[in-house]
Design an enzyme around this catalytic site. Sequence first.
Site, PDB file in Angstrom:
ATOM      1  N   ALA A  76       9.752   2.452   6.593  1.00 33.04           N
ATOM      2  CA  ALA A  76       8.785   1.360   6.708  1.00 33.04           C
ATOM      3  C   ALA A  76       8.007   1.165   5.414  1.00 33.04           C
ATOM      4  O   ALA A  76       7.890   2.079   4.605  1.00 33.04           O
ATOM      5  CB  ALA A  76       7.809   1.649   7.853  1.00 33.04           C
ATOM      6  N   SER A  77       7.489  -0.047   5.242  1.00 29.55           N
ATOM      7  CA  SER A  77       6.574  -0.356   4.132  1.00 29.55           C
ATOM      8  C   SER A  77       5.257  -0.822   4.729  1.00 29.55           C
ATOM      9  O   SER A  77       5.243  -1.432   5.796  1.00 29.55           O
ATOM     10  CB  SER A  77       7.137  -1.472   3.255  1.00 29.55           C
TER      11      SER A  77
ATOM     12  N   ASP B 257       2.739  15.485  11.712  1.00 33.84           N
ATOM     13  CA  ASP B 257       2.876  15.166  10.285  1.00 33.84           C
ATOM     14  C   ASP B 257       1.510  15.027   9.619  1.00 33.84           C
ATOM     15  O   ASP B 257       1.266  14.097   8.858  1.00 33.84           O
ATOM     16  CB  ASP B 257       3.699  13.887  10.080  1.00 33.84           C
TER      17      ASP B 257
ATOM     18  N   LEU C  45       0.827  -1.216   0.000  1.00 32.02           N
ATOM     19  CA  LEU C  45       0.000   0.000   0.000  1.00 32.02           C
ATOM     20  C   LEU C  45       0.855   1.257   0.000  1.00 32.02           C
ATOM     21  O   LEU C  45       0.407   2.321  -0.409  1.00 32.02           O
ATOM     22  CB  LEU C  45      -0.905   0.008   1.234  1.00 32.02           C
ATOM     23  N   GLY C  46       2.075   1.156   0.504  1.00 33.92           N
ATOM     24  CA  GLY C  46       2.907   2.355   0.557  1.00 33.92           C
ATOM     25  C   GLY C  46       4.295   2.000   1.020  1.00 33.92           C
ATOM     26  O   GLY C  46       4.508   0.975   1.671  1.00 33.92           O
TER      27      GLY C  46
END
Length: 425
Positions: A42-43, A164, A36-37
Site C-alpha cells: 500500500a501507499s 507490528d 507520506l509513505g
Amino acid sequence: MAQCGPLEPPQPPAEPSVKPVLFEVFGEIWTVQARLGQGVSASVYQVSSGRACTAAVKQFQADSHHGGDYGFHKERTVLEDIQGHKNIVTLYGVFTNHSGVGVATRCLLLELLDISVSELLLRAGSSHHHRAQQGLSMWLVQLCARDMLEALSFLRREGYVHADLKPRNILWSADDQCFKLIDFGLSFKEGNQDVKYIQTDGYRAPEAELRNSLAQAGVELGGHCTAAVDLWSLGIVLLEMFSGTKLKDTVRSQQWQDNSAAVIDHIFGGNSEALPAIPMYHLRDLIKSMLEKNPQRRCTADKALLSPFFSVPFAPHIEELVLLPSPVLRLLNLIDDSHLHNEDQYEDVLDDMREECEKYGSVVSLLIPKENPGKGQVFVEYACSSDSKEAQRRLTGRTFDGRFVVATFYPLSAYRKGYLYQTLQ
C-alpha cells in the site's frame, strides 16, 4: 475531520512510480498533496478537500497474490472493529478508487497524523550533541509509553494483537495531543493467528522469531503468539527512545542472548549523569519487565500502567516542542521587560500580538506572563492545530523590532493547567 486546514509538511523526493493526483471519495474530490509513505502492499497519501479538511488515504495495490484485496479487507476489518479509542488511528471510511487506467484499487480514508517516533528519533540523533542525555526526554518517553500501553490495553480487551509495533507505526496527533497506533495490516484476533510472519526485525519477540523461522521451514505450528509480543516491541521502542540509538544489532548480539538485563543496565548506566536516578530506575525496571524472554512472565499492558514511572512529572526538551505540534504556540525573544511593567504598554503589546496572531487563524486565548515562570514569553492558543502549525511556520525567523522570533509549540495540557515550564534543556 481531524484537521481544519491544509498542512504543508516537507515534500518527499519525487518517485518514479505514478502517484494519483485526485481521489473521489463519497462524491467529493480530494487532492493529493504529498506521498507520506510506501510499503509493499500500500501507499499512503496526504489529501485535502477544499479549505476545511485534510486526511490520509491508504491505497492498496491490486493484490492477486492473496486472492484479491486481502490486505485491504484485513486492515479494514480490524480498524472497523476497534474504532473509538484515542490512541488508535481513526478510520473515516472506505472507498474504491477508479483510476483512468481501468484498475480499481481499494482505499481507506484515515485521520491525518503528524510526526512519527521514528522521525523524532532521527531528529534527536542529529541535535543531541549539546545535551548530556543522548535520547529523547523522559517527558516524551513517558508520554509515548503511557499512550501506547493504553492502546495495547484496549486492544487486548478487544481480543487483538497488533503484531507490528515499531517507531514508524507510532504517530503524534496534534489535534488530540497524544500518540496513536497505526497500521493494522498484520493484526489478528488472539488465539486465531492467520498471519504467518509477524513483527518487524529488531522489534520481534523471541516467540515470534521462533514461530516465523518454523513457518519458513514449513513446520505446521500449534499454539499462537499472544498480546505479549506487542509488549516486547514496545519495550524495545522505549529503550531506543531513551538511548537515542537503534538496537537491531544489539538484540541480535550474543551478549543480549546471554544476559539482556545486563545490556539494559549498561544502556541506563551510560546515560545517568544527566538524569535523576530514581525515575530512571523506574523506567529501566519497566522496560525489563516488558523484555522478559518468557512471554508468560512478561508484564501485561495493564500491569505496566501501574509502574511508579508514570507518577513522576518531567519537562520536555525545547527541540521536542518544535517537533510536536499543538494548538498552543510559545513565542520567545519578542517582549522587552520594560513593556511588562507599564500597564498601557502591556495592553498595547497584548493587542498587537493578538492582531498579528489572528492573521493565521482563530485565537482562543493569549497570555504574556509578567513574572517567571514564562516571563515575557507569548503563549497563543489557536482553535485548531493546523492554524498553529501555519503560524509557527510563518512566524519562525521573522524579526520584530530587530529581534529574531523563536516559535515553538507548547503542550496544551500544561498550558491549560497554567503550568509553564521554567527551564527546558
